[in-house]
Design an enzyme around this catalytic site. Structure first.
Site, PDB file in Angstrom:
ATOM      1  N   GLY A  54       0.771  -1.243   0.000  1.00  0.00           N
ATOM      2  CA  GLY A  54       0.000   0.000   0.000  1.00  0.00           C
ATOM      3  C   GLY A  54       0.794   1.280   0.000  1.00  0.00           C
TER       4      GLY A  54
ATOM      5  N   GLU B 171       4.234  -6.426   1.523  1.00  0.00           N
ATOM      6  CA  GLU B 171       3.674  -6.854   0.231  1.00  0.00           C
ATOM      7  C   GLU B 171       3.522  -5.670  -0.721  1.00  0.00           C
ATOM      8  OE1 GLU B 171      -0.100  -8.216   1.605  1.00  0.00           O
ATOM      9  OE2 GLU B 171       0.721  -9.855   2.797  1.00  0.00           O
ATOM     10  N   PRO B 172       4.622  -5.001  -1.056  1.00  0.00           N
ATOM     11  CA  PRO B 172       4.488  -3.827  -1.916  1.00  0.00           C
ATOM     12  C   PRO B 172       4.293  -4.202  -3.383  1.00  0.00           C
ATOM     13  CG  PRO B 172       6.789  -4.240  -1.464  1.00  0.00           C
ATOM     14  CD  PRO B 172       6.021  -5.299  -0.723  1.00  0.00           C
ATOM     15  N   GLY B 173       3.365  -3.542  -4.026  1.00  0.00           N
ATOM     16  CA  GLY B 173       3.177  -3.720  -5.462  1.00  0.00           C
ATOM     17  C   GLY B 173       3.531  -2.425  -6.167  1.00  0.00           C
ATOM     18  N   ARG B 174       2.654  -1.437  -5.989  1.00  0.00           N
ATOM     19  CA  ARG B 174       2.811  -0.152  -6.657  1.00  0.00           C
ATOM     20  C   ARG B 174       4.176   0.490  -6.401  1.00  0.00           C
ATOM     21  NH1 ARG B 174      -1.597   2.902  -7.845  1.00  0.00           N
ATOM     22  NH2 ARG B 174      -2.748   1.693  -6.290  1.00  0.00           N
TER      23      ARG B 174
ATOM     24  N   ARG C 106      -6.649   3.232 -15.280  1.00  0.00           N
ATOM     25  CA  ARG C 106      -6.659   3.905 -13.978  1.00  0.00           C
ATOM     26  C   ARG C 106      -7.380   5.264 -13.976  1.00  0.00           C
ATOM     27  NH1 ARG C 106      -2.785   5.425 -11.474  1.00  0.00           N
ATOM     28  NH2 ARG C 106      -3.502   4.804  -9.429  1.00  0.00           N
TER      29      ARG C 106
ATOM     30  N   TYR D 167     -10.336   5.051 -11.359  1.00  0.00           N
ATOM     31  CA  TYR D 167     -10.094   5.679 -10.046  1.00  0.00           C
ATOM     32  C   TYR D 167      -9.956   7.193 -10.132  1.00  0.00           C
ATOM     33  CZ  TYR D 167      -7.990   0.970  -9.218  1.00  0.00           C
ATOM     34  OH  TYR D 167      -7.718  -0.368  -9.132  1.00  0.00           O
TER      35      TYR D 167
ATOM     36  N   CYS E  14     -14.487   3.860 -27.783  1.00  0.00           N
ATOM     37  CA  CYS E  14     -15.814   4.454 -27.848  1.00  0.00           C
ATOM     38  C   CYS E  14     -16.481   4.492 -26.481  1.00  0.00           C
ATOM     39  CB  CYS E  14     -16.668   3.687 -28.858  1.00  0.00           C
ATOM     40  SG  CYS E  14     -15.910   3.709 -30.477  1.00  0.00           S
ATOM     41  N   GLU E  15     -15.940   5.292 -25.605  1.00  0.00           N
ATOM     42  CA  GLU E  15     -16.470   5.519 -24.255  1.00  0.00           C
ATOM     43  C   GLU E  15     -16.064   6.939 -23.871  1.00  0.00           C
ATOM     44  OE1 GLU E  15     -17.975   3.331 -22.081  1.00  0.00           O
ATOM     45  OE2 GLU E  15     -17.695   1.470 -23.198  1.00  0.00           O
TER      46      GLU E  15
END
Ligand SMILES: *Cc1c(COP(=O)(O)O)cnc(C)c1O
Length: 428
Positions: A238, A285-288, A324, A328, A354-355
């Site tokens: 996190g 547990e780092p990801g980012r 992202r 978010y 197309c959004e």
């Protein structure tokens, strides 16, 4: 910190000229800096030196086997959330015995596979899951290593979609129920209670919530150690990164944000003294943090379109490549790969999907951009490629890993045949 910088007006990744690389490989494309990832891993390892620890990289942030193999080479552990991720770790040369398995919905097949491969532990999210793991371990004649994920009910001050440590989230076991759950686990014959775990959310940019959560967990962790002889406490991942350097007020540390930057050292100061006292192995547990600032998404301007009130810069990357901002409302810095003179202009940078949600920036002040210009969407190494899809039948992008002046293609661009590879015409 990261290894992207301008040299003579052109953006480089380490010693590789990104304009040249894009000309060779085409756009859009993800480019990662190996040295950035390695330096993040080693710095984190260093600041945790005072406690016995294992860094379990959260594979979901970027699961390319080329990235996993870099970290396997550092002897890292891995935090996985599916059987597919475990398969990737093993293929990349990672050690299953250093894998923790998280997630609220582990299937029977996933649990069986993880037990057969001999993972480090399951981080268990419910009582029903404990019973399922116990049953499968019984069938296999093994003892399943487990930890219970505790929801410490702290506010991580982050986007609600990536906040996980409040009682209203689906994750973990409520504080009040934890002892009852461990007591049940102790009665199940095929389980080995190995630790306790928490993870309060993602993109947390202050040390406060981490310190608060560790402090809240402290008495509970001590008691679990006495009662069940647990060996480890995983404090989750996190740790936030800087997405908008204009908020980082003069600091060049990409970990920093706002006036009071959260540094890796600040993080460690907030948690390490409290953790030391526990006398347990600490898992993170780092990801980012590990990969976020280590990647950019290169895209080329296809059209510049002046609307009635807005000017749109339409690029060849879309929300299917990087979701992202749409998911978010997240911010990614956008820079021209070749620096340009001229007054800044307010534009929307959008993709071809197309959004209406297919945008990377709204009302962003950017240097003048023209058709054919190359841009880099910064800090897209985490939750970029892994969250991409084939929506609008757009092929998945190539991923390129740079180290010094070397480039490895760790994923090729999908071809039209790849798009329909698993499809068939009905035989009736
Ligand atoms: C997603 C996740 C992580 C990694 O989160 P980051 O914010 O990327 O560090 C760690 N642990 C668990 C259980 C997760 O679900």
């Amino acid at each position: 910190m990261h290894f992207f910088e301008y040299r003579n007006g052109t953006l480089f990744c380490e010693d590789v000229d990104l304009a040249r690389l894009a000309a060779e490989t085409g756009t859009p494309a993800y480019v990662y800096s190996a040295s950035t990832i390695l330096s993040h891993y080693r710095r984190l390892d260093e600041v945790l030196a005072e406690v016995p620890h294992m860094i379990c990289y959260a594979v979901k942030a970027n699961s390319n086997i080329g990235i996993l193999s870099l970290l396997a080479g550092e002897n890292a552990g891995f935090d996985i959330v599916s059987g597919g991720e475990l398969f990737r770790v093993v293929k990349a040369g990672g050690d299953a015995a250093k894998c923790t398995f998280a997630g609220v919905g582990k299937t029977e097949a996933e649990i069986r596979d993880a037990l057969e491969r001999g993972i480090f532990a399951f981080n268990v999210e419910s009582e029903a899951e404990l019973e399922r793991i116990n049953a499968i371990a019984g069938q296999l004649g093994v003892k399943a290593p487990i930890a219970v994920r505790v929801n410490p009910d702290v506010d991580a001050h982050t986007h609600k979609y990536i906040s996980t440590g409040k009682s209203e989230n689906k994750f973990g076991i409520a504080f009040e129920r934890v002892f009852a759950v461990y007591a049940n686990a102790a009665k199940l014959p095929n389980l080995k209670i190995r630790g306790v775990q928490m993870h309060i959310g993602s993109q947390i940019t202050e040390a406060g919530p981490f310190a608060e959560a560790v402090e809240k967990m402290q008495p509970l962790v001590c008691k679990l150690k006495t009662l069940y002889g647990i060996e480890y406490f995983s404090i989750g991942g996190g740790m936030g990164i800087v997405y908008d350097p204009s908020l980082a007020s003069g600091t060049t540390d990409w970990w920093a944000k706002d006036e009071k930057p959260l540094t890796l050292e600040g993080y460690a100061e907030a948690v390490v003294p409290k953790l030391k006292a526990l006398g347990l192995k600490i898992l993170v547990e780092p990801g980012r943090f590990m990969v976020g600032n280590a990647g950019v998404l290169l895209a080329r301007v296809q059209y510049v379109k002046a609307g009635d009130i807005k000017k749109f810069v339409i690029v060849d990357a879309g929300m299917n490549d990087l979701i992202r901002p749409a998911l978010y409302q997240s911010f990614h810095e956008i820079v021209p790969v070749t620096q340009r003179a001229g007054a800044l202009e307010k534009v929307d940078v959008v993709g071809p999907v197309c959004e209406s949600g297919d945008f990377f920036a709204e009302e962003r002040e950017l240097p003048p951009l023209e058709q054919g210009d190359l841009i880099a969407l910064m800090s897209t190494g985490a939750y970029g490629a892994t969250m991409s899809s084939n929506y609008n039948s757009r092929p998945l992008l190539p991923e390129l890993l740079v180290k010094g002046d070397k480039v490895a293609t760790i994923r090729t661009r999908q071809t039209p045949d790849d798009l329909i590879r698993n499809e068939s015409l009905p035989s009736f």
